[in-house]
Design a protein around this motif. Structure first.
Motif, PDB file in Angstrom:
ATOM      1  N   VAL A 165       1.265  -1.717  -0.437  1.00  0.00           N
ATOM      2  CA  VAL A 165      -0.439  -0.019   0.161  1.00  0.00           C
ATOM      3  C   VAL A 165       0.794   1.333   0.137  1.00  0.00           C
ATOM      4  CG1 VAL A 165      -1.641   1.142   1.431  1.00  0.00           C
ATOM      5  CG2 VAL A 165      -1.990  -0.979   1.268  1.00  0.00           C
ATOM      6  N   TYR A 166       2.271   1.363   0.461  1.00  0.00           N
ATOM      7  CA  TYR A 166       2.870   2.022   0.483  1.00  0.00           C
ATOM      8  C   TYR A 166       3.212   2.238  -0.745  1.00  0.00           C
ATOM      9  CZ  TYR A 166       7.735   4.840   1.102  1.00  0.00           C
ATOM     10  OH  TYR A 166       8.483   5.657   0.492  1.00  0.00           O
ATOM     11  N   PHE A 167       3.580   1.795  -1.337  1.00  0.00           N
ATOM     12  CA  PHE A 167       4.292   1.510  -3.187  1.00  0.00           C
ATOM     13  C   PHE A 167       2.793   2.497  -4.151  1.00  0.00           C
ATOM     14  CE2 PHE A 167       8.302   0.045  -1.936  1.00  0.00           C
ATOM     15  CZ  PHE A 167       9.530   0.692  -2.004  1.00  0.00           C
ATOM     16  N   GLN A 168       1.371   1.525  -3.158  1.00  0.00           N
ATOM     17  CA  GLN A 168       1.379   2.324  -4.528  1.00  0.00           C
ATOM     18  C   GLN A 168       0.173   4.045  -3.816  1.00  0.00           C
ATOM     19  OE1 GLN A 168      -2.989   0.293  -2.995  1.00  0.00           O
ATOM     20  NE2 GLN A 168      -4.118   1.713  -4.408  1.00  0.00           N
ATOM     21  N   THR A 169       0.578   3.650  -2.475  1.00  0.00           N
ATOM     22  CA  THR A 169       0.298   5.742  -2.479  1.00  0.00           C
ATOM     23  C   THR A 169       1.640   6.744  -3.325  1.00  0.00           C
ATOM     24  OG1 THR A 169      -0.804   4.189  -0.360  1.00  0.00           O
ATOM     25  CG2 THR A 169      -0.305   6.752  -1.143  1.00  0.00           C
ATOM     26  N   LEU A 170       2.482   5.767  -2.991  1.00  0.00           N
ATOM     27  CA  LEU A 170       3.693   6.765  -3.400  1.00  0.00           C
ATOM     28  C   LEU A 170       3.434   7.168  -4.848  1.00  0.00           C
ATOM     29  CD1 LEU A 170       6.173   8.841  -2.444  1.00  0.00           C
ATOM     30  CD2 LEU A 170       7.311   6.231  -2.986  1.00  0.00           C
ATOM     31  N   ILE A 171       2.994   5.352  -5.951  1.00  0.00           N
ATOM     32  CA  ILE A 171       2.874   5.446  -7.245  1.00  0.00           C
ATOM     33  C   ILE A 171       1.641   6.977  -7.519  1.00  0.00           C
ATOM     34  CG2 ILE A 171       2.044   4.209  -8.974  1.00  0.00           C
ATOM     35  CD1 ILE A 171       3.815   1.977  -7.686  1.00  0.00           C
ATOM     36  N   ALA A 172       1.233   6.375  -6.601  1.00  0.00           N
ATOM     37  CA  ALA A 172      -0.725   7.318  -7.019  1.00  0.00           C
ATOM     38  C   ALA A 172      -0.421   8.957  -6.452  1.00  0.00           C
ATOM     39  CB  ALA A 172      -1.427   6.842  -6.114  1.00  0.00           C
ATOM     40  N   LEU A 173       0.685   9.306  -5.622  1.00  0.00           N
ATOM     41  CA  LEU A 173       1.064  10.501  -5.645  1.00  0.00           C
ATOM     42  C   LEU A 173       2.164  11.314  -6.338  1.00  0.00           C
ATOM     43  CD1 LEU A 173       1.943  12.046  -1.620  1.00  0.00           C
ATOM     44  CD2 LEU A 173       2.547  12.472  -4.227  1.00  0.00           C
ATOM     45  N   CYS A 174       2.644  10.457  -6.732  1.00  0.00           N
ATOM     46  CA  CYS A 174       3.848  10.481  -7.761  1.00  0.00           C
ATOM     47  C   CYS A 174       2.814  10.980  -9.798  1.00  0.00           C
ATOM     48  CB  CYS A 174       5.138   9.957  -7.972  1.00  0.00           C
ATOM     49  SG  CYS A 174       6.186   9.642  -6.455  1.00  0.00           S
ATOM     50  N   SER A 175       2.380  10.609  -9.588  1.00  0.00           N
ATOM     51  CA  SER A 175       1.684  10.421 -10.783  1.00  0.00           C
ATOM     52  C   SER A 175      -0.048  11.204 -10.839  1.00  0.00           C
ATOM     53  CB  SER A 175       0.495   9.169 -11.371  1.00  0.00           C
ATOM     54  OG  SER A 175      -0.113   8.769 -10.336  1.00  0.00           O
ATOM     55  N   GLY A 176      -0.395  11.336  -9.485  1.00  0.00           N
ATOM     56  CA  GLY A 176      -1.515  13.038  -8.989  1.00  0.00           C
ATOM     57  C   GLY A 176      -0.550  13.275  -9.649  1.00  0.00           C
ATOM     58  N   LEU A 177       1.096  13.967  -9.126  1.00  0.00           N
ATOM     59  CA  LEU A 177       1.501  15.272  -9.186  1.00  0.00           C
ATOM     60  C   LEU A 177       1.702  15.626 -10.292  1.00  0.00           C
ATOM     61  CD1 LEU A 177       4.280  14.646  -5.910  1.00  0.00           C
ATOM     62  CD2 LEU A 177       2.120  16.940  -6.323  1.00  0.00           C
ATOM     63  N   ILE A 178       1.718  14.453 -11.543  1.00  0.00           N
ATOM     64  CA  ILE A 178       2.833  15.253 -12.841  1.00  0.00           C
ATOM     65  C   ILE A 178       1.114  14.929 -13.401  1.00  0.00           C
ATOM     66  CG2 ILE A 178       3.142  13.232 -14.575  1.00  0.00           C
ATOM     67  CD1 ILE A 178       4.785  11.806 -13.759  1.00  0.00           C
ATOM     68  N   ILE A 179       0.361  14.767 -13.490  1.00  0.00           N
ATOM     69  CA  ILE A 179      -1.018  15.010 -14.269  1.00  0.00           C
ATOM     70  C   ILE A 179      -1.707  16.495 -13.767  1.00  0.00           C
ATOM     71  CG2 ILE A 179      -3.192  14.834 -14.089  1.00  0.00           C
ATOM     72  CD1 ILE A 179      -3.373  11.767 -13.705  1.00  0.00           C
ATOM     73  N   SER A 180      -1.716  17.016 -12.305  1.00  0.00           N
ATOM     74  CA  SER A 180      -1.992  18.040 -11.871  1.00  0.00           C
ATOM     75  C   SER A 180      -1.049  19.001 -12.300  1.00  0.00           C
ATOM     76  CB  SER A 180      -1.447  18.302 -10.490  1.00  0.00           C
ATOM     77  OG  SER A 180      -2.457  17.604  -9.699  1.00  0.00           O
ATOM     78  N   SER A 208      -4.128  14.491   0.186  1.00  0.00           N
ATOM     79  CA  SER A 208      -4.689  13.884   1.917  1.00  0.00           C
ATOM     80  C   SER A 208      -5.835  13.379   1.484  1.00  0.00           C
ATOM     81  CB  SER A 208      -5.574  15.662   1.985  1.00  0.00           C
ATOM     82  OG  SER A 208      -5.001  16.700   2.170  1.00  0.00           O
ATOM     83  N   TYR A 209      -6.664  13.280  -0.153  1.00  0.00           N
ATOM     84  CA  TYR A 209      -7.756  11.737   0.084  1.00  0.00           C
ATOM     85  C   TYR A 209      -6.997  10.788  -0.480  1.00  0.00           C
ATOM     86  CZ  TYR A 209     -10.602   9.321  -2.778  1.00  0.00           C
ATOM     87  OH  TYR A 209     -12.065   8.002  -3.130  1.00  0.00           O
ATOM     88  N   LEU A 210      -5.051  10.375  -1.225  1.00  0.00           N
ATOM     89  CA  LEU A 210      -4.610   9.581  -0.962  1.00  0.00           C
ATOM     90  C   LEU A 210      -4.270   9.059   0.278  1.00  0.00           C
ATOM     91  CD1 LEU A 210      -1.861  10.434  -4.166  1.00  0.00           C
ATOM     92  CD2 LEU A 210      -4.248   8.450  -4.030  1.00  0.00           C
ATOM     93  N   MET A 211      -3.528   9.975   1.001  1.00  0.00           N
ATOM     94  CA  MET A 211      -4.015   9.257   2.715  1.00  0.00           C
ATOM     95  C   MET A 211      -4.845   8.380   3.156  1.00  0.00           C
ATOM     96  SD  MET A 211      -0.202  10.096   2.571  1.00  0.00           S
ATOM     97  CE  MET A 211      -0.175  10.206   0.960  1.00  0.00           C
ATOM     98  N   LEU A 212      -6.411   9.297   3.201  1.00  0.00           N
ATOM     99  CA  LEU A 212      -7.834   8.686   3.002  1.00  0.00           C
ATOM    100  C   LEU A 212      -7.436   7.516   2.265  1.00  0.00           C
ATOM    101  CD1 LEU A 212     -10.557  10.685   3.639  1.00  0.00           C
ATOM    102  CD2 LEU A 212     -10.561   8.339   3.129  1.00  0.00           C
ATOM    103  N   ARG A 213      -7.030   7.382   1.576  1.00  0.00           N
ATOM    104  CA  ARG A 213      -7.963   5.780   1.107  1.00  0.00           C
ATOM    105  C   ARG A 213      -6.961   4.916   1.459  1.00  0.00           C
ATOM    106  NH1 ARG A 213     -10.077   3.369  -0.756  1.00  0.00           N
ATOM    107  NH2 ARG A 213      -9.963   3.295  -3.619  1.00  0.00           N
ATOM    108  N   ALA A 214      -5.483   5.274   2.359  1.00  0.00           N
ATOM    109  CA  ALA A 214      -4.735   4.273   2.421  1.00  0.00           C
ATOM    110  C   ALA A 214      -4.382   3.896   3.375  1.00  0.00           C
ATOM    111  CB  ALA A 214      -2.481   4.918   2.017  1.00  0.00           C
TER     112      ALA A 214
END
Length: 212
Positions: free
Chosen positions: A80-95, A143-149
């Motif tokens: 879940v850590y790597f799932q969240t970190l990958i989601a965060l980084c990809s989310g930043l790129i999309i943003s 913050s939403y990613l932390m909530l999901r994880a």
């Protein structure tokens, strides 16, 4: 799972991947300035939302909160850590792509007559962060990613993470750093990236689940 890279076997080495985040954040500063075309997503609902300076506290808590939850995830459940970190980084790129192609801005309240510690904090945020890079909200996305994880922790910790996450999300509009559309965009991008990141970590089979 077998054939794991060494950096995935150690919680401490896994934390080194967090360094990707500040590297990506360089692009935030580059994009956080007025471009040729700047749009506003403000609606009548945003006008009705009151400016509530006290919510600058949860807004600023965001910085240590995100880092703390990610570190805790690395020791609790590395998948879940790597799932969240990958989601965060990809989310930043999309943003950042949105910031570059569809730049939005927000009108902030005047702080000239405001005094006190809280007012100083608001003024600090307004001074250090330009009123661009609004849609989607990175505060909301992360913050939403932390909530999901947070579901990997026990009920008490999960509830704590959920409350802080929600307070941070709400604070973005109450301190007039974002509008409602930015919140919706952050949640949508976060959910999409979180789901896709799960597919990635399962497909690659490079992360061990931390034992309960």
């Amino acid at each position: 799972m077998t054939n794991l890279k060494p950096s995935y076997r150690s919680e401490w080495l896994s934390l080194l991947w967090l360094l990707v985040v500040p590297i990506l954040n360089i692009f935030y500063g580059v994009l956080n300035r007025a471009g040729d075309r700047v749009f506003s997503l403000q609606t009548n609902l945003d006008v009705l939302i009151p400016f509530t300076p006290g919510f600058i506290v949860p807004y600023l808590i965001w910085y240590p909160f995100i880092t703390g939850v990610l570190i805790a995830l690395a020791f609790r459940n590395r998948m879940v850590y790597f799932q969240t970190l990958i989601a965060l980084c990809s989310g930043l790129i999309i943003s950042y792509i949105f910031f570059a192609l569809f730049q939005t801005s927000i009108q902030r309240p005047e702080m000239h007559n405001q005094t006190g510690f809280i007012a100083q904090l608001v003024r600090f945020v307004y001074t250090t962060d330009q009123p661009y890079n609004c849609f989607p909200s990175i505060h909301v996305l992360t913050s939403y990613l932390m909530l999901r994880a947070g579901h990997v922790f026990n009920r008490t910790i999960h509830l704590f993470i959920a409350i802080i996450s929600i307070l941070i999300i709400i604070s973005t509009v109450l301190v007039k750093q974002h509008v409602v559309a930015d919140i919706l965009g952050g949640i949508l991008v976060g959910e999409l990236c979180f789901r896709l990141a799960k597919m990635v970590v399962i497909r690659k089979k490079v992360i061990l689940l931390t034992p309960e």
